[in-house]
Design an enzyme around this catalytic site. Structure first.
Site, short mmCIF file in Angstrom:
data_model
loop_
_atom_site.label_atom_id
_atom_site.label_comp_id
_atom_site.label_asym_id
_atom_site.label_seq_id
_atom_site.Cartn_x
_atom_site.Cartn_y
_atom_site.Cartn_z
N GLU A 20 0.85 -1.20 0.00
CA GLU A 20 0.00 0.00 0.00
C GLU A 20 0.88 1.24 0.00
O GLU A 20 2.11 1.18 0.02
CB GLU A 20 -0.94 0.00 1.22
N ASN A 154 -8.53 5.44 5.21
CA ASN A 154 -7.62 5.13 4.12
C ASN A 154 -7.48 6.30 3.17
O ASN A 154 -8.33 7.20 3.11
CB ASN A 154 -8.15 3.93 3.33
N ASP A 205 -10.34 2.36 -1.04
CA ASP A 205 -9.06 2.21 -0.32
C ASP A 205 -8.16 3.38 -0.68
O ASP A 205 -8.59 4.53 -0.62
CB ASP A 205 -8.45 0.85 -0.68
#
Length: 298
Positions: A20, A154, A205
Protein backbone atom coordinates in the site's frame (compact mmCIF):
# COMPACT_ATOMS: atom_id res chain seq x y z
CA UNK A 1 -19.23 6.36 -17.11
CA UNK A 2 -16.99 4.08 -19.14
CA UNK A 3 -15.32 0.81 -18.21
CA UNK A 4 -11.93 0.48 -19.84
CA UNK A 5 -10.03 -2.81 -19.98
CA UNK A 6 -6.42 -1.63 -20.21
CA UNK A 7 -3.50 -4.06 -20.11
CA UNK A 8 -1.99 -4.39 -16.64
CA UNK A 9 1.66 -5.37 -16.28
CA UNK A 10 3.12 -6.96 -13.16
CA UNK A 11 6.08 -4.71 -12.36
CA UNK A 12 7.08 -6.40 -9.09
CA UNK A 13 5.75 -9.81 -8.10
CA UNK A 14 6.58 -9.36 -4.45
CA UNK A 15 3.99 -11.69 -2.91
CA UNK A 16 3.27 -8.84 -0.50
CA UNK A 17 0.68 -9.48 2.16
CA UNK A 18 -0.68 -5.93 2.14
CA UNK A 19 1.23 -3.59 -0.17
CA UNK A 20 0.00 0.00 0.00
CA UNK A 21 0.91 3.68 0.18
CA UNK A 22 2.55 4.06 -3.24
CA UNK A 23 4.04 7.52 -3.98
CA UNK A 24 6.41 9.02 -6.60
CA UNK A 25 9.29 10.70 -4.79
CA UNK A 26 12.49 12.04 -6.43
CA UNK A 27 12.35 9.73 -9.45
CA UNK A 28 11.46 6.62 -7.47
CA UNK A 29 8.29 4.84 -6.51
CA UNK A 30 8.07 4.23 -2.76
CA UNK A 31 5.59 1.88 -1.10
CA UNK A 32 5.11 -0.29 1.98
CA UNK A 33 4.04 -3.80 2.93
CA UNK A 34 1.98 -2.81 5.96
CA UNK A 35 1.77 -5.87 8.15
CA UNK A 36 5.41 -6.92 7.67
CA UNK A 37 6.58 -3.35 8.43
CA UNK A 38 8.68 -3.08 5.26
CA UNK A 39 9.47 -0.02 3.13
CA UNK A 40 10.50 -0.40 -0.53
CA UNK A 41 11.62 1.75 -3.42
CA UNK A 42 11.60 1.10 -7.16
CA UNK A 43 13.89 3.38 -9.15
CA UNK A 44 13.24 4.18 -12.79
CA UNK A 45 16.85 3.45 -13.72
CA UNK A 46 16.67 -0.17 -12.52
CA UNK A 47 15.24 -3.28 -14.07
CA UNK A 48 11.68 -4.35 -13.22
CA UNK A 49 11.21 -6.76 -10.34
CA UNK A 50 14.17 -5.21 -8.52
CA UNK A 51 12.50 -3.29 -5.74
CA UNK A 52 14.94 -2.41 -2.96
CA UNK A 53 14.02 -2.78 0.70
CA UNK A 54 14.82 0.43 2.56
CA UNK A 55 13.70 -0.57 6.05
CA UNK A 56 12.04 -3.33 8.04
CA UNK A 57 10.32 -2.43 11.30
CA UNK A 58 9.00 -4.54 14.14
CA UNK A 59 5.65 -2.70 13.92
CA UNK A 60 3.12 -2.27 11.12
CA UNK A 61 4.06 0.45 8.62
CA UNK A 62 1.06 2.20 7.05
CA UNK A 63 2.72 4.86 4.88
CA UNK A 64 5.62 7.33 4.68
CA UNK A 65 6.34 10.79 3.29
CA UNK A 66 9.76 12.37 2.74
CA UNK A 67 11.07 14.88 5.27
CA UNK A 68 12.16 18.17 3.64
CA UNK A 69 15.90 18.82 3.87
CA UNK A 70 16.71 15.39 5.31
CA UNK A 71 17.52 12.89 2.54
CA UNK A 72 16.41 9.32 3.22
CA UNK A 73 14.52 10.35 6.36
CA UNK A 74 10.78 9.75 6.39
CA UNK A 75 7.81 10.68 8.50
CA UNK A 76 5.93 7.45 9.04
CA UNK A 77 2.49 6.30 10.09
CA UNK A 78 3.74 3.27 11.98
CA UNK A 79 2.61 1.05 14.79
CA UNK A 80 0.40 3.10 17.09
CA UNK A 81 1.58 6.55 16.06
CA UNK A 82 3.70 8.95 14.04
CA UNK A 83 7.50 8.74 13.94
CA UNK A 84 10.56 9.86 12.03
CA UNK A 85 12.20 6.94 10.26
CA UNK A 86 15.94 7.59 9.96
CA UNK A 87 18.30 6.17 7.30
CA UNK A 88 19.42 3.53 9.80
CA UNK A 89 15.86 2.25 10.16
CA UNK A 90 15.41 3.72 13.65
CA UNK A 91 12.06 5.21 14.69
CA UNK A 92 12.01 8.51 16.58
CA UNK A 93 8.47 8.79 17.92
CA UNK A 94 6.59 12.08 17.75
CA UNK A 95 3.46 10.66 19.39
CA UNK A 96 1.65 7.32 19.77
CA UNK A 97 -2.01 8.31 20.12
CA UNK A 98 -3.33 4.84 19.33
CA UNK A 99 -1.74 3.61 22.57
CA UNK A 100 -4.54 5.51 24.29
CA UNK A 101 -7.45 3.84 22.49
CA UNK A 102 -9.78 1.25 24.09
CA UNK A 103 -9.11 -1.48 21.50
CA UNK A 104 -5.80 -2.61 19.90
CA UNK A 105 -5.28 -0.32 16.91
CA UNK A 106 -2.67 0.71 14.36
CA UNK A 107 -1.90 3.52 11.97
CA UNK A 108 -2.86 3.07 8.33
CA UNK A 109 -2.45 5.11 5.14
CA UNK A 110 -1.00 8.64 5.14
CA UNK A 111 0.28 11.48 2.93
CA UNK A 112 1.88 14.93 3.16
CA UNK A 113 -0.15 17.91 1.94
CA UNK A 114 1.15 20.81 -0.21
CA UNK A 115 1.62 22.96 2.92
CA UNK A 116 4.00 20.40 4.43
CA UNK A 117 1.73 18.76 6.99
CA UNK A 118 1.40 14.96 7.30
CA UNK A 119 -2.05 13.36 7.47
CA UNK A 120 -2.69 9.73 8.43
CA UNK A 121 -5.57 7.52 9.48
CA UNK A 122 -5.92 4.69 11.95
CA UNK A 123 -8.04 1.58 12.48
CA UNK A 124 -8.67 -1.13 15.05
CA UNK A 125 -7.05 -4.46 14.23
CA UNK A 126 -10.45 -6.16 14.52
CA UNK A 127 -12.26 -3.45 12.56
CA UNK A 128 -14.24 -2.17 15.55
CA UNK A 129 -16.74 0.34 14.20
CA UNK A 130 -15.96 3.93 15.12
CA UNK A 131 -12.49 3.17 16.49
CA UNK A 132 -10.56 4.86 13.67
CA UNK A 133 -9.32 8.46 13.57
CA UNK A 134 -7.73 10.93 11.17
CA UNK A 135 -4.58 12.69 12.41
CA UNK A 136 -2.58 15.70 11.24
CA UNK A 137 1.09 16.17 12.11
CA UNK A 138 2.13 19.83 11.91
CA UNK A 139 5.65 20.98 10.98
CA UNK A 140 6.47 21.52 14.67
CA UNK A 141 5.89 17.81 15.30
CA UNK A 142 2.54 18.20 17.06
CA UNK A 143 0.12 15.35 16.29
CA UNK A 144 -3.53 16.47 16.26
CA UNK A 145 -6.59 14.19 16.14
CA UNK A 146 -8.70 15.90 13.47
CA UNK A 147 -11.62 13.47 13.26
CA UNK A 148 -12.71 10.42 15.21
CA UNK A 149 -15.65 8.02 15.09
CA UNK A 150 -14.43 6.54 11.79
CA UNK A 151 -13.69 2.85 11.24
CA UNK A 152 -10.92 2.19 8.67
CA UNK A 153 -9.35 5.44 7.48
CA UNK A 154 -7.62 5.13 4.12
CA UNK A 155 -6.16 7.08 1.27
CA UNK A 156 -5.74 10.69 2.31
CA UNK A 157 -5.30 12.67 -0.94
CA UNK A 158 -5.14 16.41 -1.66
CA UNK A 159 -5.87 18.69 -4.56
CA UNK A 160 -2.85 20.55 -5.94
CA UNK A 161 -3.65 23.74 -4.03
CA UNK A 162 -4.09 21.87 -0.75
CA UNK A 163 -7.57 23.26 -0.18
CA UNK A 164 -9.43 19.95 -0.48
CA UNK A 165 -8.80 16.67 1.32
CA UNK A 166 -10.28 13.35 0.25
CA UNK A 167 -10.22 10.21 2.37
CA UNK A 168 -12.12 6.96 2.66
CA UNK A 169 -13.87 5.27 5.52
CA UNK A 170 -13.33 1.91 3.89
CA UNK A 171 -15.61 -0.16 6.10
CA UNK A 172 -18.48 2.28 5.52
CA UNK A 173 -17.98 2.24 1.74
CA UNK A 174 -17.75 6.02 1.75
CA UNK A 175 -15.38 8.58 0.21
CA UNK A 176 -15.40 11.83 2.17
CA UNK A 177 -14.28 15.34 1.20
CA UNK A 178 -13.17 18.17 3.48
CA UNK A 179 -12.27 21.80 2.87
CA UNK A 180 -9.00 22.77 4.53
CA UNK A 181 -7.84 26.13 5.83
CA UNK A 182 -4.52 26.44 3.97
CA UNK A 183 -2.85 28.38 6.79
CA UNK A 184 -3.89 26.45 9.91
CA UNK A 185 -4.70 23.08 8.39
CA UNK A 186 -8.03 23.06 10.24
CA UNK A 187 -11.16 21.73 8.58
CA UNK A 188 -13.53 24.38 7.24
CA UNK A 189 -16.66 22.59 8.37
CA UNK A 190 -17.20 18.86 8.72
CA UNK A 191 -16.58 16.23 6.07
CA UNK A 192 -19.16 15.75 3.33
CA UNK A 193 -19.93 12.56 1.43
CA UNK A 194 -18.24 12.69 -1.98
CA UNK A 195 -19.23 9.19 -3.13
CA UNK A 196 -20.85 6.14 -1.57
CA UNK A 197 -20.34 2.64 -2.92
CA UNK A 198 -23.18 0.14 -3.05
CA UNK A 199 -23.00 -3.49 -1.98
CA UNK A 200 -20.97 -5.47 -4.47
CA UNK A 201 -18.98 -2.46 -5.72
CA UNK A 202 -16.06 -3.03 -3.36
CA UNK A 203 -14.67 -0.78 -0.62
CA UNK A 204 -12.74 2.45 -1.26
CA UNK A 205 -9.06 2.21 -0.32
CA UNK A 206 -6.00 4.21 -1.38
CA UNK A 207 -6.48 7.22 -3.66
CA UNK A 208 -4.74 10.02 -5.53
CA UNK A 209 -5.64 13.20 -7.43
CA UNK A 210 -4.48 13.57 -11.04
CA UNK A 211 -3.27 16.63 -12.97
CA UNK A 212 -6.85 17.43 -13.99
CA UNK A 213 -8.14 17.42 -10.41
CA UNK A 214 -9.91 14.06 -10.72
CA UNK A 215 -9.81 11.44 -7.97
CA UNK A 216 -8.59 7.87 -8.57
CA UNK A 217 -9.63 5.27 -5.99
CA UNK A 218 -8.60 1.63 -5.52
CA UNK A 219 -11.60 -0.61 -4.78
CA UNK A 220 -10.73 -3.37 -2.30
CA UNK A 221 -12.69 -6.53 -3.05
CA UNK A 222 -13.82 -5.40 -6.50
CA UNK A 223 -10.66 -5.78 -8.60
CA UNK A 224 -11.04 -2.28 -10.00
CA UNK A 225 -9.95 1.36 -9.86
CA UNK A 226 -12.38 4.22 -10.33
CA UNK A 227 -11.82 7.78 -11.55
CA UNK A 228 -14.21 10.46 -10.29
CA UNK A 229 -14.59 14.04 -11.49
CA UNK A 230 -14.34 16.88 -8.94
CA UNK A 231 -18.15 17.00 -8.93
CA UNK A 232 -18.36 13.38 -7.76
CA UNK A 233 -19.38 12.00 -11.15
CA UNK A 234 -17.96 8.57 -11.96
CA UNK A 235 -15.89 8.95 -15.14
CA UNK A 236 -14.05 5.65 -15.64
CA UNK A 237 -13.68 2.19 -14.15
CA UNK A 238 -10.42 0.35 -14.80
CA UNK A 239 -10.39 -3.42 -14.10
CA UNK A 240 -7.42 -4.77 -12.14
CA UNK A 241 -6.36 -8.47 -12.35
CA UNK A 242 -6.37 -8.88 -8.57
CA UNK A 243 -9.34 -8.76 -6.19
CA UNK A 244 -7.74 -6.43 -3.63
CA UNK A 245 -6.12 -3.32 -5.15
CA UNK A 246 -5.00 -1.16 -2.23
CA UNK A 247 -3.45 2.07 -3.50
CA UNK A 248 -3.06 4.04 -6.72
CA UNK A 249 -0.34 6.42 -7.90
CA UNK A 250 0.01 8.24 -11.21
CA UNK A 251 3.45 8.80 -12.70
CA UNK A 252 4.19 12.56 -12.77
CA UNK A 253 5.70 12.50 -16.27
CA UNK A 254 4.65 9.27 -17.96
CA UNK A 255 1.06 8.12 -18.53
CA UNK A 256 1.08 5.18 -16.17
CA UNK A 257 -1.05 4.21 -13.20
CA UNK A 258 0.71 2.19 -10.51
CA UNK A 259 -1.47 -0.04 -8.35
CA UNK A 260 -0.44 -1.98 -5.26
CA UNK A 261 -2.40 -5.12 -4.38
CA UNK A 262 -2.74 -7.53 -1.46
CA UNK A 263 -2.64 -11.28 -0.91
CA UNK A 264 -4.35 -10.80 2.44
CA UNK A 265 -7.79 -12.35 2.31
CA UNK A 266 -7.31 -13.96 -1.13
CA UNK A 267 -8.09 -17.69 -1.21
CA UNK A 268 -6.30 -18.50 -4.47
CA UNK A 269 -3.76 -15.72 -5.11
CA UNK A 270 -2.16 -15.26 -8.50
CA UNK A 271 1.03 -13.37 -9.45
CA UNK A 272 -1.04 -10.15 -9.55
CA UNK A 273 -2.16 -10.55 -5.92
CA UNK A 274 0.39 -8.95 -3.61
CA UNK A 275 2.14 -7.30 -6.56
CA UNK A 276 2.88 -3.88 -7.99
CA UNK A 277 1.02 -3.35 -11.26
CA UNK A 278 1.36 -0.77 -14.04
CA UNK A 279 -1.54 0.28 -16.30
CA UNK A 280 -1.38 2.82 -19.17
CA UNK A 281 -3.74 5.77 -18.66
CA UNK A 282 -4.31 9.10 -20.46
CA UNK A 283 -3.39 11.44 -17.57
CA UNK A 284 -0.46 12.09 -15.23
CA UNK A 285 -0.09 12.64 -11.52
CA UNK A 286 2.12 14.78 -9.31
CA UNK A 287 5.26 14.25 -7.23
CA UNK A 288 4.56 13.47 -3.58
CA UNK A 289 4.77 16.37 -1.13
CA UNK A 290 7.23 16.47 1.77
CA UNK A 291 6.66 16.99 5.47
CA UNK A 292 8.23 20.36 6.33
CA UNK A 293 9.22 19.50 9.90
CA UNK A 294 12.92 19.26 9.14
CA UNK A 295 15.40 18.82 11.96
CA UNK A 296 13.52 20.99 14.42
CA UNK A 297 10.91 18.31 15.12
CA UNK A 298 13.36 15.51 15.79
Amino acid sequence: MTSTALPATVVVDGAYELAEGGRWIDGRYVYVDILSGRLFELREDTEPESARQLARLDVALGAVAPVAGRPDTWIAAAGTGIALLTPGGVLQWLDRPEDRTPVPSRMNDGVADPAGRFWAGSMAYDGTRGAGSLYRTDPDGTVVRVLDGLTIVNGPAFTADGSTLYFADTAAGTILRCRIDPVSGDLSGGPETFARLRDGEGSPDGMTVDEEGCLWVALWGAGAVRRYGPDGRLLHTVPVPAPHPTSVCLHPEDHRLFVTTARYGVTNPTAASGALLSIPVPVRGTVACSWQGGSGAA
